[in-house]
Design a protein around this motif. Structure first.
Motif, PDB file in Angstrom:
ATOM      1  N   LEU B  11       0.858  -1.153  -0.138  1.00 53.97           N
ATOM      2  CA  LEU B  11       0.001  -0.076  -0.152  1.00 53.97           C
ATOM      3  C   LEU B  11       0.793   1.402   0.001  1.00 53.97           C
ATOM      4  O   LEU B  11       0.678   2.168  -0.806  1.00 53.97           O
ATOM      5  N   GLU B  12       1.908   1.208   0.832  1.00 54.70           N
ATOM      6  CA  GLU B  12       2.972   2.319   0.601  1.00 54.70           C
ATOM      7  C   GLU B  12       3.551   2.551  -0.817  1.00 54.70           C
ATOM      8  O   GLU B  12       3.577   3.802  -1.220  1.00 54.70           O
ATOM      9  N   LYS B  13       3.708   1.340  -1.426  1.00 53.17           N
ATOM     10  CA  LYS B  13       4.285   1.440  -2.749  1.00 53.17           C
ATOM     11  C   LYS B  13       3.513   2.276  -3.767  1.00 53.17           C
ATOM     12  O   LYS B  13       4.073   2.826  -4.354  1.00 53.17           O
ATOM     13  N   VAL B  14       2.123   2.070  -3.467  1.00 51.56           N
ATOM     14  CA  VAL B  14       1.195   2.711  -4.382  1.00 51.56           C
ATOM     15  C   VAL B  14       0.850   4.079  -3.789  1.00 51.56           C
ATOM     16  O   VAL B  14      -0.379   4.761  -4.175  1.00 51.56           O
ATOM     17  N   GLY B  15       1.437   4.657  -2.715  1.00 54.57           N
ATOM     18  CA  GLY B  15       1.248   5.926  -2.230  1.00 54.57           C
ATOM     19  C   GLY B  15       0.213   6.218  -1.288  1.00 54.57           C
ATOM     20  O   GLY B  15      -0.124   7.038  -0.855  1.00 54.57           O
ATOM     21  N   ALA B  16      -0.350   5.080  -0.498  1.00 54.22           N
ATOM     22  CA  ALA B  16      -1.158   5.183   0.348  1.00 54.22           C
ATOM     23  C   ALA B  16      -0.267   5.496   1.800  1.00 54.22           C
ATOM     24  O   ALA B  16       0.838   5.219   2.152  1.00 54.22           O
ATOM     25  N   ASP B  17      -1.128   6.265   2.774  1.00 55.28           N
ATOM     26  CA  ASP B  17      -0.643   6.494   3.993  1.00 55.28           C
ATOM     27  C   ASP B  17      -1.312   5.325   4.924  1.00 55.28           C
ATOM     28  O   ASP B  17      -2.342   5.412   5.098  1.00 55.28           O
ATOM     29  N   VAL B  18      -0.312   4.472   5.210  1.00 53.54           N
ATOM     30  CA  VAL B  18      -0.888   3.397   6.053  1.00 53.54           C
ATOM     31  C   VAL B  18      -0.501   3.308   7.477  1.00 53.54           C
ATOM     32  O   VAL B  18       0.830   3.833   7.952  1.00 53.54           O
ATOM     33  N   GLU B  19      -1.463   3.031   8.321  1.00 50.65           N
ATOM     34  CA  GLU B  19      -1.035   2.662   9.904  1.00 50.65           C
ATOM     35  C   GLU B  19      -1.420   1.285  10.202  1.00 50.65           C
ATOM     36  O   GLU B  19      -2.772   1.004   9.858  1.00 50.65           O
ATOM     37  N   VAL B  20      -0.438   0.523  10.685  1.00 50.20           N
ATOM     38  CA  VAL B  20      -0.998  -0.829  11.209  1.00 50.20           C
ATOM     39  C   VAL B  20      -1.636  -0.473  12.607  1.00 50.20           C
ATOM     40  O   VAL B  20      -0.852   0.025  13.425  1.00 50.20           O
ATOM     41  N   THR B  21      -2.891  -1.028  12.863  1.00 40.63           N
ATOM     42  CA  THR B  21      -3.212  -0.845  14.350  1.00 40.63           C
ATOM     43  C   THR B  21      -4.264  -1.739  14.797  1.00 40.63           C
ATOM     44  O   THR B  21      -4.760  -2.443  14.086  1.00 40.63           O
ATOM     45  N   ARG B  22      -4.200  -1.773  16.166  1.00 36.34           N
ATOM     46  CA  ARG B  22      -5.370  -2.464  16.792  1.00 36.34           C
ATOM     47  C   ARG B  22      -6.336  -1.739  17.501  1.00 36.34           C
ATOM     48  O   ARG B  22      -7.090  -1.945  18.460  1.00 36.34           O
TER      49      ARG B  22
END
Lengths: 256, 194
Positions: B11-22
């Motif tokens: 997802l980062e590769k395609v330009g998204a701002d990602v947060e892994v969360t619970r």
């Protein structure tokens, strides 16, 4: 239809690819991540990295390699080389590898297969078998499993070992013929067929690929699910695309 | 496990701002939700329940927040699964999950083709018959035929992707399916940003 897979294999020592490569448009042919990404662009279905760093330093280099590959590689990849136990599996899978190949550890302590398969799923447990022919001419063929990078015989029959490993939860086999490896004379068809007939999980044939007909033969005649090759791709003898076109022309389903 | 990091990196590769969360709060604040997952259905639902994520996901999905499920994340979208006993799912879409009804080897692992069953912006640049990477033993059976986005042949024809309004989910792994997989993720991310 499920495709047959073509899998380039990269030997890595201290984070660097050992064999040279002739890719165009690659800045650093020694960088495993850059090479891997180039193979992804070319159409490789998966990649296998074998870390051959001296064993005392290897744990860290393997995790680092998995982690860097996960940044740039968007096809499944397997890492092998000195992985011993669940803790190693956990670290390397968490770093982004899809599968771990184990050989010596599995033969030393076969229950590591059960534990890792239960914990992480069979799909990530690849049992690598290095097999060497031990029968003379005229006898029914039998192969022995070797460990420590092919240096140490185990006394185990390679096919029987494959059956046991599959029962314990191995999700796939990476089967290398020590006799064929490096010869470029073709895969060991008899060995591969003996294993594919004995187990119900995918078998990757390895060792001996010298031309594209060899890939066809081991898939068609020995029922291999995937073919692993190093030299024919690294030295630019054939591209992945040429290999796939050759398989497709032989009626074998491949991802184009 | 590996899947989580792979999805994050893709997802980062395609330009998204990602947060892994619970954290349920982070899910509420996000512009979109992505639910990956490798493992067992029952365990995954238990974990989501324990973290207070089930209600949040249901509410946010009902409010129209874009949702992307991958692999087990597809299964979880439905109402129930027969994987190791009967388990309740998120129920974002009507339907159930059953063992892949095939005589071929299970799990189904490897590159297989998808047939595109309806038009979707997510598949804008994906050709019919494209290969994607699968690792699974179960398949979804949506109640509504209109929710079926893709199907795949593996000794049986099964549903390999679904889409209904803001809910989309894939049985295969876009993050492991090279350029075509990344294009799906890019289309999803761009849809969210638009």
């Amino acid at each position: 239809m499920l495709s047959k897979r073509i899998i380039p294999c990269l030997d890595v020592r201290n984070g660097r690819v050992v064999k040279g490569v002739r890719f165009v448009n690659i800045r650093d042919a020694g960088d495993p991540v850059e090479m891997a990404a180039a193979y992804d662009r070319e159409g490789a279905d998966e990649l296998v990295f074998l870390d051959i760093t001296a064993s005392h330093e290897r744990r860290e280099t393997v995790v680092d390699l998995a982690s860097r590959c996960a940044e740039e590689l968007f096809i499944p990849f397997t890492i092998g080389g000195g992985m011993r136990d669940e803790a190693d599996f956990r670290k390397v899978l968490k770093a982004g590898a899809d599968k771990i190949a184990i050989n010596t550890a599995a033969l030393d302590h076969p229950d590591v297969i059960d534990r890792c398969a239960q914990r992480f799923g069979s799909q990530c447990v690849v049992v690598a078998i290095d097999a060497k022919l031990v029968t003379g001419e005229g006898e029914e063929k039998r192969w022995e499993a070797y460990v420590h990078g092919g240096r140490t015989p185990t006394g185990r029959d390679a096919v029987e070992w494959a059956v046991e490993a599959a029962e314990r939860g191995a999700g796939e086999f990476l089967l290398t013929s020590m006799d064929a490896d490096g010869t470029q004379d073709g895969y060991d068809i008899d060995l591969t067929r003996a294993v594919t007939a004995a187990v119900d999980v995918p078998v990757i044939a390895s060792g001996g690929a010298g031309n594209l007909d060899h890939l066809v033969e081991v898939i068609r005649d020995a029922d291999a699910d995937a073919v692993l090759a190093a030299s024919i791709f690294h030295y630019g003898t054939y591209s992945i695309r040429e290999a796939k076109e050759h398989l497709a022309a032989a009626g074998i389903p491949v991802r184009m | 496990m590996g899947n989580l990091r792979s999805v994050e990196k893709a997802l980062e590769k395609v330009g998204a701002d990602v947060e892994v969360t619970r954290d349920p709060g982070a899910v509420r604040r996000a512009d979109a939700m992505v639910l990956p997952g490798v493992g067992a259905f029952g365990d995954a639902m238990d974990n989501l329940r324990k973290r207070g994520l089930v209600e949040v996901i249901r509410e946010e999905a009902a409010a129209g927040k874009p949702f992307l499920g991958i692999c087990l994340g597809l299964d979880l979208v439905f109402e129930e699964s027969e994987e190791h006993g009967l388990h309740e799912g998120l129920g974002l879409l009507p339907g159930r999950v059953e063992l892949l009804p095939t005589k071929l080897k299970v799990p189904h692992i490897g590159w297989n083709q998808v047939r595109i069953e309806k038009e979707s912006p997510l598949l804008a640049d994906v050709e019919d018959g494209t290969f994607f990477y699968f690792v699974h033993s179960y398949a979804v059976v949506p109640d509504r035929e209109a929710d079926i986005l893709c199907t795949t042949e593996y000794g049986c024809r099964f549903v390999s992707a679904v889409e209904h309004e803001n809910i989309a989910a894939f049985q295969f792994h876009p993050e492991k399916s090279s350029a075509p997989g990344l294009s799906i993720l890019r289309n999803f991310a761009e849809g969210v940003a638009a």
